[in-house]
Design a protein around this motif. Sequence first.
Motif, mmCIF file in Angstrom:
data_model
loop_
_atom_site.group_PDB
_atom_site.id
_atom_site.type_symbol
_atom_site.label_atom_id
_atom_site.label_comp_id
_atom_site.label_asym_id
_atom_site.label_seq_id
_atom_site.Cartn_x
_atom_site.Cartn_y
_atom_site.Cartn_z
ATOM 1 N N GLN A 33 0.941 -1.269 -0.017
ATOM 2 C CA GLN A 33 -0.076 0.041 -0.049
ATOM 3 C C GLN A 33 0.830 1.337 -0.109
ATOM 4 O O GLN A 33 0.562 2.124 -0.719
ATOM 5 N N PHE A 36 2.278 1.731 -3.394
ATOM 6 C CA PHE A 36 1.448 2.158 -4.541
ATOM 7 C C PHE A 36 1.102 3.738 -4.019
ATOM 8 O O PHE A 36 0.875 4.396 -5.054
ATOM 9 N N THR A 37 1.155 4.029 -2.988
ATOM 10 C CA THR A 37 0.654 5.494 -2.380
ATOM 11 C C THR A 37 1.947 6.403 -3.216
ATOM 12 O O THR A 37 1.576 7.496 -3.431
ATOM 13 N N LEU A 69 -5.202 4.554 -12.670
ATOM 14 C CA LEU A 69 -4.752 4.210 -11.223
ATOM 15 C C LEU A 69 -5.684 3.141 -10.644
ATOM 16 O O LEU A 69 -5.008 2.029 -10.090
ATOM 17 N N TYR A 73 -3.821 -0.448 -9.768
ATOM 18 C CA TYR A 73 -3.939 -1.087 -8.338
ATOM 19 C C TYR A 73 -4.631 -2.479 -8.450
ATOM 20 O O TYR A 73 -3.920 -3.149 -7.390
ATOM 21 N N TRP A 76 -1.481 -4.454 -9.190
ATOM 22 C CA TRP A 76 -0.301 -3.958 -8.534
ATOM 23 C C TRP A 76 0.875 -5.109 -8.433
ATOM 24 O O TRP A 76 1.939 -4.808 -8.644
ATOM 25 N N ARG A 80 3.990 -3.893 -10.327
ATOM 26 C CA ARG A 80 4.847 -2.995 -9.586
ATOM 27 C C ARG A 80 6.569 -3.190 -9.656
ATOM 28 O O ARG A 80 7.345 -2.166 -9.449
#
Length: 193
Positions: A33, A36-37, A69, A73, A76, A80
Amino acid sequence: MPDEVAAGGSDDGRPGLLARWGTARRRERSARQAEFTAFVEDAAPRLRRTAYLMCRDWHLAQDFTQITLAKLYARWDRVRHAGNLDAYSRRVLMNAVFDHRKRAAAGELVLAEPPEPAYRRVEDGVELHVALLGALATLPVRDQAIVVLRHWEDQSVEAVAGILDVSVSVVKTRNARALGRLREVLGEDFVRT
């Protein structure tokens, strides 16, 4: 009794296997998290600006950014560690714009003759901005994407080809045609001051 030890803990107060696994999963989820943020904070302004250049509407640009986004997500864990996450996010954004244009094309109004362009020599920065965005809107959506990515985002020809999943020669050809069309629309006396 062994199940209780694995789930709840041992007699000496240490957490059981299941409790340790749950803690590790929460830490891992929290790290994802946070990652991703950080990506969103870095990429969202760039994505929104690019989307705005494609649609000329800040609210719709925000929608395209949110769609992009949300799709990132959902994937992800797989994307990532992608080699070029910025290029991947631009590709997802462009696909969202293209999909929207396909759906919107069914509701377009067809005129017998196109209206006269109102683009003449401009002196003011705001007028320049409006004239350039208006001229950009006259291009087909793929050509808009090429011009925006190539000249506004300052991407290389190879990067644009990768983002749009076309060959380098297609990018070069369509870019040259698009720039020629922009010169036609803006007129010969259009000079950037």
